[in-house]
Motif scaffolding. Structure first.
Motif, mmCIF file in Angstrom:
data_model
loop_
_atom_site.group_PDB
_atom_site.id
_atom_site.type_symbol
_atom_site.label_atom_id
_atom_site.label_comp_id
_atom_site.label_asym_id
_atom_site.label_seq_id
_atom_site.Cartn_x
_atom_site.Cartn_y
_atom_site.Cartn_z
ATOM 1 N N ILE A 468 0.867 -1.169 0.000
ATOM 2 C CA ILE A 468 0.000 0.000 0.000
ATOM 3 C C ILE A 468 0.909 1.226 0.000
ATOM 4 O O ILE A 468 2.124 1.105 0.182
ATOM 5 N N LYS A 469 0.343 2.400 -0.188
ATOM 6 C CA LYS A 469 1.123 3.629 -0.158
ATOM 7 C C LYS A 469 1.257 4.145 1.270
ATOM 8 O O LYS A 469 0.323 4.050 2.076
ATOM 9 N N GLY A 473 2.084 9.359 0.434
ATOM 10 C CA GLY A 473 1.400 9.196 -0.834
ATOM 11 C C GLY A 473 2.260 8.657 -1.961
ATOM 12 O O GLY A 473 1.767 8.451 -3.076
ATOM 13 N N MET A 474 3.537 8.394 -1.685
ATOM 14 C CA MET A 474 4.454 7.973 -2.742
ATOM 15 C C MET A 474 5.124 6.636 -2.476
ATOM 16 O O MET A 474 5.306 5.831 -3.384
ATOM 17 N N THR A 475 5.494 6.411 -1.230
ATOM 18 C CA THR A 475 6.340 5.265 -0.894
ATOM 19 C C THR A 475 5.520 3.990 -0.753
ATOM 20 O O THR A 475 4.491 3.981 -0.075
ATOM 21 N N ASP A 476 5.989 2.921 -1.372
ATOM 22 C CA ASP A 476 5.348 1.619 -1.206
ATOM 23 C C ASP A 476 5.745 1.015 0.139
ATOM 24 O O ASP A 476 6.927 1.008 0.509
ATOM 25 N N LEU A 477 4.757 0.490 0.840
ATOM 26 C CA LEU A 477 4.989 -0.217 2.093
ATOM 27 C C LEU A 477 4.478 -1.644 1.938
ATOM 28 O O LEU A 477 3.406 -1.875 1.377
ATOM 29 N N TYR A 478 5.242 -2.585 2.472
ATOM 30 C CA TYR A 478 4.855 -3.994 2.388
ATOM 31 C C TYR A 478 4.040 -4.402 3.618
ATOM 32 O O TYR A 478 4.383 -4.039 4.753
ATOM 33 N N LEU A 533 2.632 -4.329 8.988
ATOM 34 C CA LEU A 533 3.044 -3.377 7.963
ATOM 35 C C LEU A 533 4.407 -2.812 8.339
ATOM 36 O O LEU A 533 4.594 -2.339 9.461
ATOM 37 N N ASP A 534 5.351 -2.867 7.417
ATOM 38 C CA ASP A 534 6.664 -2.264 7.655
ATOM 39 C C ASP A 534 6.628 -0.800 7.217
ATOM 40 O O ASP A 534 6.735 -0.485 6.030
ATOM 41 N N ASN A 535 6.446 0.062 8.196
ATOM 42 C CA ASN A 535 6.330 1.494 7.931
ATOM 43 C C ASN A 535 7.685 2.116 7.586
ATOM 44 O O ASN A 535 8.735 1.480 7.712
ATOM 45 N N ARG A 536 7.659 3.366 7.138
ATOM 46 C CA ARG A 536 8.907 4.105 6.964
ATOM 47 C C ARG A 536 9.651 4.142 8.302
ATOM 48 O O ARG A 536 9.040 4.324 9.350
#
Length: 714
Positions: A468-469, A473-478, A533-536
């Motif tokens: 998901i984003k 709004g730009m980075t893909d998160l797994y 979810l692996d966040n930033r």
């Protein structure tokens, strides 16, 4: 939202056919916590080959009673020797007996000798001559043992002092620690003594922490509780002072590097020059934004020079010592994130960059070693996927990379002496463990083990991985999403988010079950949707991804986790009014923060060993990501969860270990006080005698406690 893969199941029959029908699943039993949690009475795990190693270019496969040599070209096994024979030699010398052969080693490629490590004894046995060659007894309380296979010298510590060959190298009072890991094990430091290439000199750390504030822990097992003080440098407070010594066992003399005043400086990543005339280390300032690769004279301890420096406006984090090319003593490999991802750089000993060896939007995770004959370096990297770790050989001359092993999964490799062969151990979502011998020249592989699914006879949930984003709004998160085995898309399920969220950790992987833990499987089988979810800020995505959280830990991470919940709520089978969250350590901070910052989203949380106030956390880690409380007062205030105690509306259970010397109990206790003052009502549970996590049999109790809390309140 993008779904990357699904792992359904799992009913894996002997024929390896994969069935996913719920009808068949109903005929199987569900695994219990005792089956799923380490420490459980019936804990189940994938079969492995323990003690697998190299003897030169011959693979050695230990078993309980026998030691086998495996030809890496053919896979043919030959009996090398038996435990019975070794024990006969040991008993003749009254040295005890081996109960298995998994811990013997063969470090001498040209000799028929074993290194046998028994409690308080290092023994060399020659099986061709059938006799004990040498033995070195150690004191009963010796720790941090480091036996050098070239010289036969052995270093160890007793309490806070360093010894070599039963002779005291240091004699320091309490508060000064020698020969042990320093800087709170940050910067890749895992030990405190480093032998020279020939094993005739020993570099070691000396850490004066007498000026560091002591934190009181209480031992409740004594008749009357006893005080256990630990030196704990909290953010913004006085830190310890480290110096580096070099000891010569022949002369029994020690010199110390003349690095100047060690106040507020970190000395990391020690490495020896191949000729042992120089010692290299990476020095870092306390702000952790300026690193220097320094060369010191081993004879005088004086600084020869600073080869180069590296700066960053946020932080520099050296974690790897330089590694010299085996065929060229004038060149070495240096690892750096200077281009945004950890990559390899080839330097000369004059400090000049020869070239960058690897590049791209992926990172080098490990250097396994070299193939000197081909002039190649063997690495592990995320080049295929940030969820994976794959092995490659890299030409030093051209930088060309060639893959080794299967393209899927998480691989760990052990290189043979010449670099011609590799022991490759990997897992993937469908493969619990596979162990193979690989020829690095042509990639030919011989399988030694493919473990069967330890839960093949159990009902297991389904696992999906996707992206998901992020909140930017730009980075893909797994993410990883786990559904019950009897999943009904027409039902509404409560959901638990399992979170860590901090640096140097990754919850969603391309390994076995996509990194799902036993408790995740257990709760899915009990009728919960389990989500991670692996966040930033988390691992294996590069420096910009990690340092997006700089100076305000928990804020951006929380925003990303909320994006995960928004995704969950978009799914028709998720009950958006029954969202829970659980995590430990940094994940405990995240759990608590999510309940306080987003009380309308999260109904229940269980926070284990949480960081509540980053001002209470240790200097090296805390100041890297937050700076000091003095230089970043706004950030520390914003991230201090005591200030949000009045926001608690859901059910929150805090769990802490009474001997936690990583995240001290002051975090949880001060938060409880803040909640009392704010008239909010969390719950608290203490695990006596444990440190930063609950280990052994009590780990099953921990997860039963967590389960009951969610069952009662979610």
């Amino acid at each position: 939202m993008k779904i990357i893969s699904k792992w359904m199941g799992v009913i894996l029959l002997a024929s390896s056919a994969l069935f996913t029908t719920n009808v068949m699943a109903q005929d199987l039993k569900k695994p219990t916590l005792e089956d799923l949690i380490p420490g459980g009475e019936t804990y189940r795990f994938a079969k492995s080959l323990y003690g697998l190693q190299w003897w030169g270019d011959t693979c050695i496969k230990p078993e309980i009673d026998s030691l086998f040599a495996v030809n890496p070209k053919t896979g043919k096994e030959t009996l090398l020797l038996t435990r019975e024979r070794i024990n006969q030699a040991l008993e003749q010398e009254k040295l005890g007996k081996l109960s298995h052969l998994y811990q013997v080693s063969l470090p001498w490629a040209e000799k028929t000798q074993l290194l046998i490590t028994l409690p308080d004894n290092y023994i060399v046995y020659d099986w061709k001559a059938d006799k004990i060659i040498s033995k070195q007894a150690l004191p009963e309380k010796a720790a941090n043992e480091d036996y050098n296979t070239v010289s036969g010298h052995i270093a160890y510590t007793l309490n806070n002092n360093l010894y070599v060959n039963d002779r005291a190298v240091t004699n320091k009072p309490e508060g000064i620690v020698c020969g042990q890991s320093v800087h709170r094990n940050e910067f890749g430091i895992s030990k405190g003594a480093y032998w020279s290439p020939k094993g005739d000199l020993l570099a070691f750390y000396r850490m004066d922490e007498s000026m560091v504030t002591q934190y009181p822990l209480v031992d409740i097992t004594a008749r009357v509780g006893e005080l256990n003080n630990v030196r704990y440098p909290m953010a913004g407070m006085t830190s310890h002072k480290v110096t580096v010594g070099i000891y010569n066992p022949e002369t029994q003399k020690t010199i110390y590097l003349n690095a100047g005043d060690p106040t507020d400086r970190y000395f990391t990543n020690i490495s020896w020059a191949p000729d042992a005339k120089s010692l290299y280390l990476i020095e870092l300032n306390r702000d952790q934004n300026h690193a220097k690769l320094c060369q010191y004279s081993v004879e005088t301890g004086e600084l020869i020079g600073t080869l180069f420096e590296e700066t960053h406006p946020k932080y520099v984090e050296p974690q790897h010592p330089i590694v010299f090319l085996p065929w060229d003593n004038s060149k070495f490999i240096y690892q750096s994130q200077r281009d945004g991802f950890n990559h390899l750089y080839l330097y000369g000993t004059d400090g000049k960059l020869v070239k960058q060896l690897t590049s791209g939007n992926w990172l080098v995770q490990d250097v396994l070693g070299f193939n000197s004959g081909k002039k190649e370096i063997i690495i592990a990297s995320t080049e295929y996927s940030p969820l994976q770790s794959n092995l490659f050989k890299v030409s030093i001359a051209t930088g060309n990379r060639s893959p080794l092993g299967t393209p899927e999964g998480i691989h760990h490799g052990t290189l043979s002496a010449s670099g011609s062969y590799l022991i490759d151990t990997y897992s993937s979502p469908e493969v619990p463990r596979s162990i193979n011998l690989i020829a690095t020249q042509n990639g030919k592989s011989i399988n030694l083990l493919t473990a069967e699914d330890p839960f093949k006879d159990f009902t297991m949930p389904s696992i999906e991985v996707g992206t998901i984003k992020a909140a930017d709004g730009m980075t893909d998160l797994y993410y990883r999403l786990i559904k019950p085995a009897d999943f009904d898309p027409n039902k509404k399920y409560p959901t638990i988010v399992y979170v860590y969220g901090g640096p140097h950790a990754q919850m969603v992987t391309g390994g076995w079950q996509n990194g799902a833990r036993g408790w995740d499987i257990y709760m899915a089988n009990k009728g919960y949707i389990m989500f991670s979810l692996d966040n930033r800020g988390s691992d294996n995505r590069g420096l910009e991804f990690e340092n997006a959280t700089f100076r305000h830990l928990g804020i951006e991470e929380g925003k990303d986790q909320v994006k995960g919940v928004e995704f969950l709520k978009s799914l028709p089978y998720v009950d958006g009014n029954r969202i829970g969250v659980h995590g430990w350590s940094f994940g405990g901070h995240m759990t608590t923060a999510l309940l306080l910052r987003y009380p309308e989203i999260f109904k229940v949380g269980v926070a284990g060993g949480p960081v509540i106030d980053w001002g209470y956390y240790e200097i090296m880690y805390g100041e890297r990501y937050m700076d000091t409380p003095q230089s970043n007062p706004e950030g520390y205030k914003e991230c201090n969860l005591k200030n949000l105690a009045g926001n608690l509306k859901g059910h929150l259970l805090l769990i802490h270990d009474d001997h936690d010397d990583t995240c001290v109990p002051q975090h949880t206790l001060s938060f409880i006080k803040a909640c009392v003052d704010a008239r909010t009502y969390p719950d608290l549970f203490i695990y006596p005698t444990h440190k930063h996590n609950v280990r052994g049999r009590d780990r099953v109790h921990l997860h039963e406690k967590i389960t009951r809390y969610f069952e009662e309140h979610l």
